[in-house]
Design a protein around this motif. Structure first.
Motif, PDB file in Angstrom:
ATOM      1  N   LYS A  12      -3.252 -19.120  26.948  1.00 56.89           N
ATOM      2  CA  LYS A  12      -4.508 -19.933  27.634  1.00 56.89           C
ATOM      3  C   LYS A  12      -5.562 -19.616  27.888  1.00 56.89           C
ATOM      4  CE  LYS A  12      -3.436 -18.846  32.378  1.00 56.89           C
ATOM      5  NZ  LYS A  12      -2.834 -17.836  33.911  1.00 56.89           N
ATOM      6  N   LEU A  13      -5.632 -18.168  27.329  1.00 53.79           N
ATOM      7  CA  LEU A  13      -6.820 -18.011  26.874  1.00 53.79           C
ATOM      8  C   LEU A  13      -7.712 -19.094  25.660  1.00 53.79           C
ATOM      9  CD1 LEU A  13      -6.900 -13.945  26.699  1.00 53.79           C
ATOM     10  CD2 LEU A  13      -7.815 -15.653  28.720  1.00 53.79           C
ATOM     11  N   GLN A  14      -7.480 -19.130  24.732  1.00 51.07           N
ATOM     12  CA  GLN A  14      -7.654 -20.755  24.191  1.00 51.07           C
ATOM     13  C   GLN A  14      -8.059 -21.852  24.793  1.00 51.07           C
ATOM     14  OE1 GLN A  14      -8.641 -19.365  20.744  1.00 51.07           O
ATOM     15  NE2 GLN A  14      -9.413 -21.818  20.548  1.00 51.07           N
ATOM     16  N   LYS A  15      -7.143 -22.443  25.456  1.00 47.20           N
ATOM     17  CA  LYS A  15      -7.475 -22.869  26.058  1.00 47.20           C
ATOM     18  C   LYS A  15      -7.874 -23.216  26.837  1.00 47.20           C
ATOM     19  CE  LYS A  15      -5.149 -26.612  29.290  1.00 47.20           C
ATOM     20  NZ  LYS A  15      -3.926 -26.555  29.511  1.00 47.20           N
ATOM     21  N   LYS A  16      -8.488 -22.347  27.826  1.00 50.75           N
ATOM     22  CA  LYS A  16      -9.950 -21.896  28.339  1.00 50.75           C
ATOM     23  C   LYS A  16     -10.477 -22.071  28.551  1.00 50.75           C
ATOM     24  CE  LYS A  16     -11.681 -18.628  32.301  1.00 50.75           C
ATOM     25  NZ  LYS A  16     -10.970 -16.994  33.126  1.00 50.75           N
ATOM     26  N   TYR A  17     -11.033 -21.121  27.110  1.00 51.49           N
ATOM     27  CA  TYR A  17     -12.218 -21.130  25.826  1.00 51.49           C
ATOM     28  C   TYR A  17     -12.386 -22.402  26.014  1.00 51.49           C
ATOM     29  CZ  TYR A  17     -15.395 -19.957  22.437  1.00 51.49           C
ATOM     30  OH  TYR A  17     -15.993 -20.175  21.084  1.00 51.49           O
ATOM     31  N   GLU A  18     -11.726 -23.460  25.491  1.00 53.51           N
ATOM     32  CA  GLU A  18     -12.452 -24.516  25.120  1.00 53.51           C
ATOM     33  C   GLU A  18     -12.762 -25.331  26.013  1.00 53.51           C
ATOM     34  OE1 GLU A  18      -8.651 -26.283  23.365  1.00 53.51           O
ATOM     35  OE2 GLU A  18      -8.748 -24.373  21.332  1.00 53.51           O
ATOM     36  N   GLU A  19     -12.423 -25.529  27.352  1.00 51.89           N
ATOM     37  CA  GLU A  19     -12.696 -25.643  29.188  1.00 51.89           C
ATOM     38  C   GLU A  19     -13.917 -25.869  28.826  1.00 51.89           C
ATOM     39  OE1 GLU A  19      -9.375 -25.200  31.141  1.00 51.89           O
ATOM     40  OE2 GLU A  19      -8.326 -26.955  30.020  1.00 51.89           O
ATOM     41  N   LEU A  20     -14.105 -24.240  28.878  1.00 52.13           N
ATOM     42  CA  LEU A  20     -15.460 -23.619  28.838  1.00 52.13           C
ATOM     43  C   LEU A  20     -16.618 -23.976  28.134  1.00 52.13           C
ATOM     44  CD1 LEU A  20     -14.931 -20.129  30.398  1.00 52.13           C
ATOM     45  CD2 LEU A  20     -15.421 -21.706  31.368  1.00 52.13           C
ATOM     46  N   GLY A  31     -29.003 -31.614  30.627  1.00 51.92           N
ATOM     47  CA  GLY A  31     -29.653 -31.271  30.819  1.00 51.92           C
ATOM     48  C   GLY A  31     -30.129 -29.624  31.635  1.00 51.92           C
ATOM     49  N   ASP A  32     -29.287 -29.571  31.848  1.00 50.91           N
ATOM     50  CA  ASP A  32     -28.271 -28.423  32.615  1.00 50.91           C
ATOM     51  C   ASP A  32     -28.590 -27.399  32.150  1.00 50.91           C
ATOM     52  OD1 ASP A  32     -28.102 -26.884  35.438  1.00 50.91           O
ATOM     53  OD2 ASP A  32     -26.389 -27.846  35.950  1.00 50.91           O
ATOM     54  N   ILE A  33     -29.879 -26.500  31.555  1.00 46.16           N
ATOM     55  CA  ILE A  33     -29.365 -25.712  30.839  1.00 46.16           C
ATOM     56  C   ILE A  33     -29.156 -24.082  31.423  1.00 46.16           C
ATOM     57  CG2 ILE A  33     -31.366 -23.780  29.267  1.00 46.16           C
ATOM     58  CD1 ILE A  33     -30.201 -27.169  28.755  1.00 46.16           C
ATOM     59  N   LYS A  34     -30.008 -23.830  32.572  1.00 45.24           N
ATOM     60  CA  LYS A  34     -29.447 -23.221  33.387  1.00 45.24           C
ATOM     61  C   LYS A  34     -28.018 -22.585  33.695  1.00 45.24           C
ATOM     62  CE  LYS A  34     -29.876 -20.202  38.325  1.00 45.24           C
ATOM     63  NZ  LYS A  34     -30.614 -19.968  39.494  1.00 45.24           N
ATOM     64  N   SER A  35     -27.057 -23.826  33.635  1.00 43.68           N
ATOM     65  CA  SER A  35     -25.361 -23.797  33.992  1.00 43.68           C
ATOM     66  C   SER A  35     -24.869 -23.406  32.339  1.00 43.68           C
ATOM     67  CB  SER A  35     -25.264 -25.014  34.542  1.00 43.68           C
ATOM     68  OG  SER A  35     -25.947 -25.013  35.946  1.00 43.68           O
ATOM     69  N   ILE A  39     -22.804 -20.890  31.692  1.00 43.90           N
ATOM     70  CA  ILE A  39     -21.282 -21.463  31.522  1.00 43.90           C
ATOM     71  C   ILE A  39     -20.628 -20.441  29.772  1.00 43.90           C
ATOM     72  CG2 ILE A  39     -19.510 -23.072  30.587  1.00 43.90           C
ATOM     73  CD1 ILE A  39     -19.655 -22.659  33.601  1.00 43.90           C
ATOM     74  N   THR A  40     -21.555 -21.047  28.783  1.00 45.80           N
ATOM     75  CA  THR A  40     -21.568 -20.587  27.790  1.00 45.80           C
ATOM     76  C   THR A  40     -21.095 -18.545  27.652  1.00 45.80           C
ATOM     77  OG1 THR A  40     -23.312 -21.850  26.889  1.00 45.80           O
ATOM     78  CG2 THR A  40     -22.516 -19.760  25.550  1.00 45.80           C
ATOM     79  N   ALA A  41     -22.070 -18.115  28.350  1.00 47.92           N
ATOM     80  CA  ALA A  41     -21.309 -16.424  28.829  1.00 47.92           C
ATOM     81  C   ALA A  41     -20.502 -16.210  29.182  1.00 47.92           C
ATOM     82  CB  ALA A  41     -22.669 -15.982  30.028  1.00 47.92           C
ATOM     83  N   GLU A  42     -19.548 -16.952  30.120  1.00 49.43           N
ATOM     84  CA  GLU A  42     -18.176 -17.114  30.431  1.00 49.43           C
ATOM     85  C   GLU A  42     -17.136 -17.448  29.565  1.00 49.43           C
ATOM     86  OE1 GLU A  42     -15.254 -18.615  33.579  1.00 49.43           O
ATOM     87  OE2 GLU A  42     -17.776 -18.979  33.731  1.00 49.43           O
ATOM     88  N   ALA A  43     -17.796 -18.408  28.264  1.00 53.86           N
ATOM     89  CA  ALA A  43     -16.850 -18.568  27.440  1.00 53.86           C
ATOM     90  C   ALA A  43     -16.792 -17.736  25.906  1.00 53.86           C
ATOM     91  CB  ALA A  43     -17.108 -19.868  26.953  1.00 53.86           C
ATOM     92  N   GLU A  44     -17.940 -16.424  26.331  1.00 49.49           N
ATOM     93  CA  GLU A  44     -18.292 -15.325  25.206  1.00 49.49           C
ATOM     94  C   GLU A  44     -17.158 -14.507  25.758  1.00 49.49           C
ATOM     95  OE1 GLU A  44     -21.898 -14.329  23.874  1.00 49.49           O
ATOM     96  OE2 GLU A  44     -22.378 -16.629  23.172  1.00 49.49           O
ATOM     97  N   LYS A  45     -16.952 -14.448  27.101  1.00 46.89           N
ATOM     98  CA  LYS A  45     -16.146 -13.355  27.011  1.00 46.89           C
ATOM     99  C   LYS A  45     -14.813 -13.577  27.137  1.00 46.89           C
ATOM    100  CE  LYS A  45     -19.676 -12.548  31.371  1.00 46.89           C
ATOM    101  NZ  LYS A  45     -19.314 -11.482  32.588  1.00 46.89           N
ATOM    102  N   VAL A  46     -14.573 -14.804  27.302  1.00 48.91           N
ATOM    103  CA  VAL A  46     -13.360 -14.941  26.920  1.00 48.91           C
ATOM    104  C   VAL A  46     -12.661 -14.865  25.471  1.00 48.91           C
ATOM    105  CG1 VAL A  46     -11.130 -16.970  26.847  1.00 48.91           C
ATOM    106  CG2 VAL A  46     -13.299 -17.243  29.683  1.00 48.91           C
TER     107      VAL A  46
END
Length: 55
Positions: A12-20, A31-35, A39-46
């Protein structure tokens, strides 16, 4: 007895990571570098959670 019916939290976490990561890639392409960075920071937490389950 019915352990095979339980959901694997790692999958489940792997799927969430790939989606992020995919979502982040879309933000980066648009071009939305802030978002993208959020999202990348959230993916790293996962990813850290996944690694903690592996240990």
């Amino acid at each position: 007895m019915f352990g095979f019916l339980k959901a694997d939290p790692k999958k489940k976490l792997q799927k969430k990571y790939e989606e992020l990561l995919f979502k982040g890639m879309q933000f980066q392409r648009n071009g939305d570098i802030k978002s993208y960075s959020m999202i990348t920071a959230e993916a790293e937490k996962v990813l850290e959670e996944i690694q903690a389950l592996e240990k």
